[in-house]
Design a protein around this motif. Structure first.
Motif, PDB file in Angstrom:
ATOM      1  N   ILE A  49       9.361  -5.521 -11.606  1.00 26.61           N
ATOM      2  CA  ILE A  49       8.737  -6.828 -11.451  1.00 26.61           C
ATOM      3  C   ILE A  49       8.942  -7.233  -9.992  1.00 26.61           C
ATOM      4  CG2 ILE A  49       8.738  -9.234 -12.166  1.00 26.61           C
ATOM      5  CD1 ILE A  49      10.076  -8.295 -14.799  1.00 26.61           C
ATOM      6  N   ARG A  50       7.836  -7.353  -9.264  1.00 26.65           N
ATOM      7  CA  ARG A  50       7.910  -7.759  -7.855  1.00 26.65           C
ATOM      8  C   ARG A  50       7.070  -9.002  -7.670  1.00 26.65           C
ATOM      9  NH1 ARG A  50       7.060  -3.875  -3.407  1.00 26.65           N
ATOM     10  NH2 ARG A  50       7.769  -5.736  -2.346  1.00 26.65           N
ATOM     11  N   PHE A  51       7.703 -10.100  -7.362  1.00 27.89           N
ATOM     12  CA  PHE A  51       6.973 -11.339  -7.122  1.00 27.89           C
ATOM     13  C   PHE A  51       6.333 -11.299  -5.737  1.00 27.89           C
ATOM     14  CE2 PHE A  51       8.805 -12.903 -10.874  1.00 27.89           C
ATOM     15  CZ  PHE A  51       8.236 -14.125 -11.180  1.00 27.89           C
ATOM     16  N   TYR A  52       5.061 -11.609  -5.685  1.00 27.87           N
ATOM     17  CA  TYR A  52       4.228 -11.750  -4.486  1.00 27.87           C
ATOM     18  C   TYR A  52       4.604 -10.788  -3.358  1.00 27.87           C
ATOM     19  CZ  TYR A  52       7.868 -15.422  -4.186  1.00 27.87           C
ATOM     20  OH  TYR A  52       9.040 -16.127  -4.242  1.00 27.87           O
ATOM     21  N   PRO A  53       4.533  -9.477  -3.644  1.00 26.03           N
ATOM     22  CA  PRO A  53       4.858  -8.519  -2.590  1.00 26.03           C
ATOM     23  C   PRO A  53       3.720  -8.399  -1.574  1.00 26.03           C
ATOM     24  CG  PRO A  53       4.039  -7.346  -4.485  1.00 26.03           C
ATOM     25  CD  PRO A  53       4.136  -8.809  -4.882  1.00 26.03           C
ATOM     26  N   SER A  54       4.044  -7.857  -0.445  1.00 26.64           N
ATOM     27  CA  SER A  54       3.025  -7.512   0.535  1.00 26.64           C
ATOM     28  C   SER A  54       2.501  -6.126   0.151  1.00 26.64           C
ATOM     29  CB  SER A  54       3.634  -7.464   1.933  1.00 26.64           C
ATOM     30  OG  SER A  54       2.678  -7.020   2.853  1.00 26.64           O
ATOM     31  N   CYS A  55       1.236  -6.026  -0.098  1.00 28.48           N
ATOM     32  CA  CYS A  55       0.633  -4.749  -0.516  1.00 28.48           C
ATOM     33  C   CYS A  55      -0.320  -4.210   0.546  1.00 28.48           C
ATOM     34  CB  CYS A  55      -0.117  -4.936  -1.830  1.00 28.48           C
ATOM     35  SG  CYS A  55       0.899  -5.441  -3.235  1.00 28.48           S
ATOM     36  N   ASN A  56      -0.215  -4.703   1.781  1.00 31.31           N
ATOM     37  CA  ASN A  56      -1.183  -4.316   2.793  1.00 31.31           C
ATOM     38  C   ASN A  56      -0.797  -3.070   3.584  1.00 31.31           C
ATOM     39  OD1 ASN A  56       0.871  -5.639   4.165  1.00 31.31           O
ATOM     40  ND2 ASN A  56      -0.498  -6.534   5.683  1.00 31.31           N
ATOM     41  N   THR A  57       0.250  -2.373   3.171  1.00 21.58           N
ATOM     42  CA  THR A  57       0.614  -1.106   3.786  1.00 21.58           C
ATOM     43  C   THR A  57       0.363   0.011   2.788  1.00 21.58           C
ATOM     44  OG1 THR A  57       2.341  -2.190   5.081  1.00 21.58           O
ATOM     45  CG2 THR A  57       2.457   0.208   4.902  1.00 21.58           C
ATOM     46  N   ARG A  58      -0.459   0.950   3.187  1.00 22.25           N
ATOM     47  CA  ARG A  58      -0.728   2.104   2.326  1.00 22.25           C
ATOM     48  C   ARG A  58       0.235   3.215   2.742  1.00 22.25           C
ATOM     49  NH1 ARG A  58      -6.429   4.066   0.119  1.00 22.25           N
ATOM     50  NH2 ARG A  58      -5.614   5.620  -1.304  1.00 22.25           N
ATOM     51  N   PHE A  59       1.148   3.548   1.829  1.00 20.18           N
ATOM     52  CA  PHE A  59       2.121   4.592   2.093  1.00 20.18           C
ATOM     53  C   PHE A  59       1.601   5.916   1.571  1.00 20.18           C
ATOM     54  CE2 PHE A  59       4.628   0.700   2.056  1.00 20.18           C
ATOM     55  CZ  PHE A  59       5.364   0.853   3.211  1.00 20.18           C
ATOM     56  N   SER A  60       2.056   6.998   2.177  1.00 17.07           N
ATOM     57  CA  SER A  60       1.665   8.325   1.720  1.00 17.07           C
ATOM     58  C   SER A  60       2.051   8.488   0.258  1.00 17.07           C
ATOM     59  CB  SER A  60       2.365   9.406   2.553  1.00 17.07           C
ATOM     60  OG  SER A  60       2.008   9.294   3.899  1.00 17.07           O
ATOM     61  N   ASP A  61       1.096   8.912  -0.547  1.00 15.11           N
ATOM     62  CA  ASP A  61       1.346   9.212  -1.959  1.00 15.11           C
ATOM     63  C   ASP A  61       1.869   8.000  -2.733  1.00 15.11           C
ATOM     64  OD1 ASP A  61       1.143  11.125  -3.989  1.00 15.11           O
ATOM     65  OD2 ASP A  61       3.238  11.730  -3.780  1.00 15.11           O
ATOM     66  N   SER A 120       6.609   6.013 -11.023  1.00 15.48           N
ATOM     67  CA  SER A 120       7.118   6.453 -12.321  1.00 15.48           C
ATOM     68  C   SER A 120       6.209   5.943 -13.433  1.00 15.48           C
ATOM     69  CB  SER A 120       8.546   5.941 -12.526  1.00 15.48           C
ATOM     70  OG  SER A 120       8.524   4.586 -12.904  1.00 15.48           O
ATOM     71  N   GLY A 121       6.426   6.409 -14.615  1.00 18.12           N
ATOM     72  CA  GLY A 121       5.671   5.945 -15.767  1.00 18.12           C
ATOM     73  C   GLY A 121       6.155   4.605 -16.301  1.00 18.12           C
ATOM     74  N   ARG A 122       7.155   4.045 -15.675  1.00 17.31           N
ATOM     75  CA  ARG A 122       7.690   2.751 -16.116  1.00 17.31           C
ATOM     76  C   ARG A 122       6.675   1.644 -15.870  1.00 17.31           C
ATOM     77  NH1 ARG A 122      11.636   4.695 -19.006  1.00 17.31           N
ATOM     78  NH2 ARG A 122      13.339   5.607 -17.843  1.00 17.31           N
ATOM     79  N   PRO A 123       6.704   0.604 -16.673  1.00 15.23           N
ATOM     80  CA  PRO A 123       5.769  -0.510 -16.491  1.00 15.23           C
ATOM     81  C   PRO A 123       6.009  -1.223 -15.153  1.00 15.23           C
ATOM     82  CG  PRO A 123       6.987  -0.727 -18.556  1.00 15.23           C
ATOM     83  CD  PRO A 123       7.577   0.421 -17.817  1.00 15.23           C
ATOM     84  N   ILE A 124       4.930  -1.664 -14.555  1.00 15.42           N
ATOM     85  CA  ILE A 124       4.984  -2.411 -13.303  1.00 15.42           C
ATOM     86  C   ILE A 124       4.278  -3.742 -13.525  1.00 15.42           C
ATOM     87  CG2 ILE A 124       4.221  -2.493 -10.899  1.00 15.42           C
ATOM     88  CD1 ILE A 124       4.318   0.599 -10.916  1.00 15.42           C
ATOM     89  N   ARG A 125       4.931  -4.832 -13.132  1.00 15.27           N
ATOM     90  CA  ARG A 125       4.334  -6.160 -13.210  1.00 15.27           C
ATOM     91  C   ARG A 125       4.451  -6.820 -11.845  1.00 15.27           C
ATOM     92  NH1 ARG A 125       3.062  -3.780 -16.953  1.00 15.27           N
ATOM     93  NH2 ARG A 125       2.928  -4.412 -19.120  1.00 15.27           N
ATOM     94  N   ILE A 126       3.359  -7.424 -11.405  1.00 18.74           N
ATOM     95  CA  ILE A 126       3.324  -8.081 -10.106  1.00 18.74           C
ATOM     96  C   ILE A 126       2.801  -9.502 -10.279  1.00 18.74           C
ATOM     97  CG2 ILE A 126       2.429  -8.007  -7.742  1.00 18.74           C
ATOM     98  CD1 ILE A 126       1.924  -4.980  -8.177  1.00 18.74           C
ATOM     99  N   PRO A 127       3.683 -10.496 -10.368  1.00 14.68           N
ATOM    100  CA  PRO A 127       3.239 -11.893 -10.386  1.00 14.68           C
ATOM    101  C   PRO A 127       2.883 -12.325  -8.959  1.00 14.68           C
ATOM    102  CG  PRO A 127       5.441 -11.621 -11.358  1.00 14.68           C
ATOM    103  CD  PRO A 127       5.106 -10.369 -10.644  1.00 14.68           C
ATOM    104  N   HIS A 128       1.710 -12.947  -8.796  1.00 13.45           N
ATOM    105  CA  HIS A 128       1.253 -13.287  -7.443  1.00 13.45           C
ATOM    106  C   HIS A 128       0.397 -14.540  -7.481  1.00 13.45           C
ATOM    107  CE1 HIS A 128       0.281 -12.525  -3.289  1.00 13.45           C
ATOM    108  NE2 HIS A 128       0.747 -11.297  -3.326  1.00 13.45           N
ATOM    109  N   GLY A 129       0.574 -15.389  -6.501  1.00 12.81           N
ATOM    110  CA  GLY A 129      -0.214 -16.618  -6.405  1.00 12.81           C
ATOM    111  C   GLY A 129      -1.560 -16.389  -5.760  1.00 12.81           C
ATOM    112  N   VAL A 161       0.303  -0.985 -15.508  1.00  8.41           N
ATOM    113  CA  VAL A 161       0.472  -1.770 -14.282  1.00  8.41           C
ATOM    114  C   VAL A 161      -0.360  -3.028 -14.439  1.00  8.41           C
ATOM    115  CG1 VAL A 161       0.133  -1.809 -11.786  1.00  8.41           C
ATOM    116  CG2 VAL A 161       0.743   0.337 -12.929  1.00  8.41           C
ATOM    117  N   MET A 162       0.251  -4.184 -14.155  1.00  9.27           N
ATOM    118  CA  MET A 162      -0.493  -5.430 -14.307  1.00  9.27           C
ATOM    119  C   MET A 162      -0.175  -6.375 -13.159  1.00  9.27           C
ATOM    120  SD  MET A 162      -0.515  -8.137 -17.437  1.00  9.27           S
ATOM    121  CE  MET A 162       0.673  -9.280 -16.759  1.00  9.27           C
ATOM    122  N   LEU A 163      -1.238  -6.956 -12.614  1.00  7.29           N
ATOM    123  CA  LEU A 163      -1.128  -7.990 -11.603  1.00  7.29           C
ATOM    124  C   LEU A 163      -1.416  -9.313 -12.291  1.00  7.29           C
ATOM    125  CD1 LEU A 163      -0.927  -8.841  -8.592  1.00  7.29           C
ATOM    126  CD2 LEU A 163      -3.391  -8.430  -8.455  1.00  7.29           C
TER     127      LEU A 163
END
Length: 150
Positions: free
Chosen positions: A1-13, A18-27, A53-55
């Protein structure tokens, strides 16, 4: 769970998560680290087969919408935002500005000052509720006392 992360960097791969659930709360009102790059990243994860994965989008919520320390939205005059930057990791592992192909610097012209931060009690409560429900499912927790069957 990552609150309002910066997603503007595209990292290699960076779709290899992982197969673990990802949640991104964002305003939706976040102009410090806008939601659009996170929407793009979630779409890339889904295209790569990562389905859990859910935003979560919170209307009228600025950066730090879950922090009552800023009770009303304010312009953080001296804070630096990379909201207009498009960054990527190069073959040597350096983060570069995609437009200039040079190593990223906070002196790049895409960096701006003065994003807005501020609390939103309604959206904070909604995010807390969502996170608690998510964790209850993940950790198989019983419903709170007095709420069985609801």
């Amino acid at each position: 769970i990552r609150f309002y992360p910066s997603c503007n960097t595209r990292f290699s791969d960076d779709e290899s998560v992982s197969g673990r659930p990802i949640r991104i709360p964002h305003g939706l009102a976040d102009n410090y680290v806008p939601i659009e790059p996170c929407q793009d990243y979630v779409d890339r994860l889904h295209a790569a087969g990562r389905k859990n994965v859910m935003l979560a989008e919170y209307p009228d919520a600025h950066h730090s919408f879950d922090n009552p320390g800023n009770p009303t939205p304010v312009r953080a005059e001296r804070s630096q935002s990379t909201a207009l930057c498009v960054l990527q990791e190069d073959a040597n592992g350096r983060v570069i500005n995609s437009k200039t192909a040079r190593p990223f610097s906070y002196r790049d012209t895409c960096v701006r000052l003065g994003p807005t931060v501020g609390y939103n009690a309604e959206q904070h409560a909604a995010a807390v509720k969502s996170v608690k429900e998510f964790l209850a499912v993940i950790f198989r927790l019983p419903p709170p006392a007095g709420r069985a069957g609801k």
